[in-house]
Design an enzyme around this catalytic site. Sequence first.
Site, PDB file in Angstrom:
ATOM      1  N   HIS A 248      -6.898   1.464  -5.228  1.00  0.00           N
ATOM      2  CA  HIS A 248      -8.391   1.081  -5.086  1.00  0.00           C
ATOM      3  C   HIS A 248      -9.126   2.116  -6.002  1.00  0.00           C
ATOM      4  CE1 HIS A 248      -6.570  -0.001  -1.051  1.00  0.00           C
ATOM      5  NE2 HIS A 248      -7.709  -0.443  -0.935  1.00  0.00           N
TER       6      HIS A 248
ATOM      7  N   ASP B 299      -5.466  -9.473  -3.967  1.00  0.00           N
ATOM      8  CA  ASP B 299      -5.977  -8.188  -3.572  1.00  0.00           C
ATOM      9  C   ASP B 299      -7.306  -8.150  -3.874  1.00  0.00           C
ATOM     10  OD1 ASP B 299      -6.047  -5.934  -1.773  1.00  0.00           O
ATOM     11  OD2 ASP B 299      -4.677  -4.913  -2.485  1.00  0.00           O
TER      12      ASP B 299
END
Length: 337
Positions: free
Chosen positions: A176, A248
Amino acid sequence: MRPVILDVEGYELDSEEKEILAHPLVAGIILFTRNYYDIEQLKALVKDIRRYAGNELLIAVDHEGGRVQRFRDDFTRLPSAGSLIEKNDMKTACELAFSSAWVMASELIACDIDFSFAPVLDLNGISNVIQNRAFSSSITETVTLAEAYINGMKSAGMVSTGKHFPGHGSVEADSHTALPVDSRSELEIFTKDIKPFENLIKKGALDAVMPSHVVYSQCDLQPAGFSSYWLDDVLRTRLGFKGVVISDDLSMHGASFVGNHLSRAESAIQAGCDLILACNDRSGAVSILDNLKVKPTAQYHAVNQLRSTKNKFILPLNKNPIWIKNKQMLMQLSEQF
């Protein structure tokens, strides 16, 4: 082909979102904690999303349990995957895995949400972002518990998504906020991390797979979600996976090294992703919708399969004896975690 899964900002749709939902490239919406106030509000939001989309589309959420459970108040508190085996024998842990997945799936389906991106198939290692989201550090335990969990999902009518292929557990960095690099040998990755995916694919258990934003530098220099080596040569050809590949989130830092949002979308699709997540960056998502050129693929039918198994419960959940039984099991477990 409609490849793009987007997000929405709040409890209700704004005017721009209503327009975006009708875009021919939009395949679905992923919901977050910011989209949930209570169950009635959630149902109204989902109803509006479907109404303004015009076409049938996917609605998904990350609802694994533990610290990754987007909806909490009025939903059953779900255990983390790792907690299932911590204080239980394998037989009990499998029963709890089934129950947890069945309750998760049934509660989401009752709100007309198609699926959760679950289960996590990473082996628990040094990754802070994975930790107890993983079932275990053991390949055997991971496969056994994941299969029980998937059976629970499917019993309730929900498809499964194994993530994060070929394994995120052995890198410390969080994709992230960084681009993790796993420098282990191909042999180690193939004899350890990839095994849960390989075994569950052989069993026909996985409907979809989500690749990681991790570089496995001894195998390929692209993050797995942008790598034809991982998605085509390994996942499709070597492992024989026939289901849907879902990227993702393309807004994650681990994807930023590929280029702007359009470049990320193009690279992910070219590498072998059938669906792409573009969340938490509206301008980036709009640039994809405005400029992405796609062609139909052989996986279009498989993409449709993600919503084909969805059931609607005849009884309200609070009158459904299976839900009541499974919820009681989870409430007892909740005292342990």
